[in-house]
Design an enzyme around this catalytic site. Sequence first.
Site, mmCIF file in Angstrom:
data_model
loop_
_atom_site.group_PDB
_atom_site.id
_atom_site.type_symbol
_atom_site.label_atom_id
_atom_site.label_comp_id
_atom_site.label_asym_id
_atom_site.label_seq_id
_atom_site.Cartn_x
_atom_site.Cartn_y
_atom_site.Cartn_z
ATOM 1 N N GLY A 248 -24.388 19.370 -18.193
ATOM 2 C CA GLY A 248 -25.635 18.622 -18.271
ATOM 3 C C GLY A 248 -25.864 17.632 -17.147
ATOM 4 O O GLY A 248 -27.001 17.411 -16.730
ATOM 5 N N GLU B 233 -23.104 10.818 -16.872
ATOM 6 C CA GLU B 233 -23.570 11.665 -17.975
ATOM 7 C C GLU B 233 -25.090 11.778 -17.949
ATOM 8 O O GLU B 233 -25.786 10.841 -17.534
ATOM 9 C CB GLU B 233 -23.150 11.063 -19.320
ATOM 10 C CG GLU B 233 -21.822 11.561 -19.849
ATOM 11 C CD GLU B 233 -21.917 12.965 -20.450
ATOM 12 O OE1 GLU B 233 -22.762 13.760 -19.989
ATOM 13 O OE2 GLU B 233 -21.138 13.266 -21.351
ATOM 14 N N ASP B 234 -25.593 12.895 -18.423
ATOM 15 C CA ASP B 234 -27.045 13.036 -18.558
ATOM 16 C C ASP B 234 -27.548 12.292 -19.785
ATOM 17 O O ASP B 234 -28.601 11.667 -19.753
ATOM 18 C CB ASP B 234 -27.453 14.513 -18.613
ATOM 19 C CG ASP B 234 -26.657 15.312 -19.630
ATOM 20 O OD1 ASP B 234 -25.543 14.891 -19.998
ATOM 21 O OD2 ASP B 234 -27.140 16.367 -20.076
ATOM 22 N N ASP C 230 -25.626 10.519 -27.011
ATOM 23 C CA ASP C 230 -26.309 10.660 -28.296
ATOM 24 C C ASP C 230 -25.409 10.038 -29.369
ATOM 25 O O ASP C 230 -25.446 8.822 -29.573
ATOM 26 C CB ASP C 230 -26.601 12.144 -28.539
ATOM 27 C CG ASP C 230 -27.432 12.411 -29.784
ATOM 28 O OD1 ASP C 230 -27.843 11.444 -30.454
ATOM 29 O OD2 ASP C 230 -27.663 13.582 -30.107
ATOM 30 N N PHE D 264 -35.733 16.370 -29.578
ATOM 31 C CA PHE D 264 -34.825 17.302 -28.918
ATOM 32 C C PHE D 264 -35.349 17.502 -27.501
ATOM 33 O O PHE D 264 -36.376 18.139 -27.291
ATOM 34 C CB PHE D 264 -34.743 18.629 -29.674
ATOM 35 C CG PHE D 264 -33.578 19.473 -29.232
ATOM 36 C CD1 PHE D 264 -32.415 19.513 -29.984
ATOM 37 C CD2 PHE D 264 -33.628 20.187 -28.042
ATOM 38 C CE1 PHE D 264 -31.316 20.274 -29.556
ATOM 39 C CE2 PHE D 264 -32.541 20.944 -27.613
ATOM 40 C CZ PHE D 264 -31.388 20.985 -28.367
HETATM 41 C C1 PRP Z 1 -24.255 16.987 -23.922
HETATM 42 C C2 PRP Z 1 -24.358 15.945 -22.829
HETATM 43 C C3 PRP Z 1 -23.212 15.033 -23.128
HETATM 44 C C4 PRP Z 1 -23.063 15.123 -24.625
HETATM 45 C C5 PRP Z 1 -23.587 13.883 -25.267
HETATM 46 O O1 PRP Z 1 -23.304 17.948 -23.523
HETATM 47 O O2 PRP Z 1 -24.275 16.519 -21.557
HETATM 48 O O3 PRP Z 1 -22.028 15.445 -22.479
HETATM 49 O O4 PRP Z 1 -23.808 16.267 -25.061
HETATM 50 O O5 PRP Z 1 -23.600 13.994 -26.650
HETATM 51 P P1 PRP Z 1 -22.828 13.015 -27.632
HETATM 52 O O6 PRP Z 1 -23.064 11.599 -27.178
HETATM 53 O O7 PRP Z 1 -23.511 13.304 -28.961
HETATM 54 O O8 PRP Z 1 -21.361 13.392 -27.619
HETATM 55 P P2 PRP Z 1 -23.120 19.367 -24.256
HETATM 56 O O9 PRP Z 1 -21.930 19.289 -25.176
HETATM 57 O O10 PRP Z 1 -24.420 19.804 -24.870
HETATM 58 O O11 PRP Z 1 -22.697 20.316 -23.072
HETATM 59 P P3 PRP Z 1 -23.488 20.636 -21.706
HETATM 60 O O12 PRP Z 1 -23.483 19.367 -20.883
HETATM 61 O O13 PRP Z 1 -22.685 21.708 -21.070
HETATM 62 O O14 PRP Z 1 -24.887 21.055 -22.077
#
Ligand code: PRP
Length: 189
Positions: free
Chosen positions: A47, A108-109, A112, A161
Amino acid sequence: MQQTLPPGIEKVLISADEIAAANARMAAAIARDYAGASLVLVGVLKGAVFVTADLARALSEIADGPSDVQLDFIAVSSYGNAHRSSGEVRLIQDTTHAIEGRHVVVVEDIIDNGHTLHYLRAMLGNRSPASLRAAVLLDKPYHRAVDVTVDYVGLTCPDEFVVGYGLDYQERYRTLPYLAKLRPEVLPA
Ligand code: PRP
């Protein structure tokens, strides 16, 4: 001018210009804090690929920032459904260089529930970096499950979302240059 949106996208929530401005603000703050220092940005795949690249380039345009900025990446995955991760985080791919003694900013992107950044801060913090901070483009504070420090925040994310600019739904929409809301019918009920 009316923008043609891809199928499945309801509306743009945060434009590419707003993202660029947020990255510039984070870069300015990071540049102040690490002026003259050698810095490693650790992007969290997949991400954060775009925010890491854009933040790094924004930093390189600031004359009195870090003496040099190096890039590394780490990949983690969190189990869960389409809407919410379970809190169980797994390391998929480690950094290519050791971070011991280095000034590190994890990029981080989105944050959540916070489990991913909590896991990364603990894991990377155990490796004796000179310093460890986190930069997150989007703070989504509504469903936080763990308390975790974010040192640089770009924007507050609406409670939707969100896809685009690295964020996916089933691996789609990551490459959109803006952040957008999915049409509700695309998501499982
Ligand atoms: C997303 C995002 C963060 C994480 C945040 O990654 O890039 O790493 O979720 O969520 P949280 O605060 O609820 O833990 P994802 O697991 O979707 O993988 P990706 O980056 O490969 O899409």
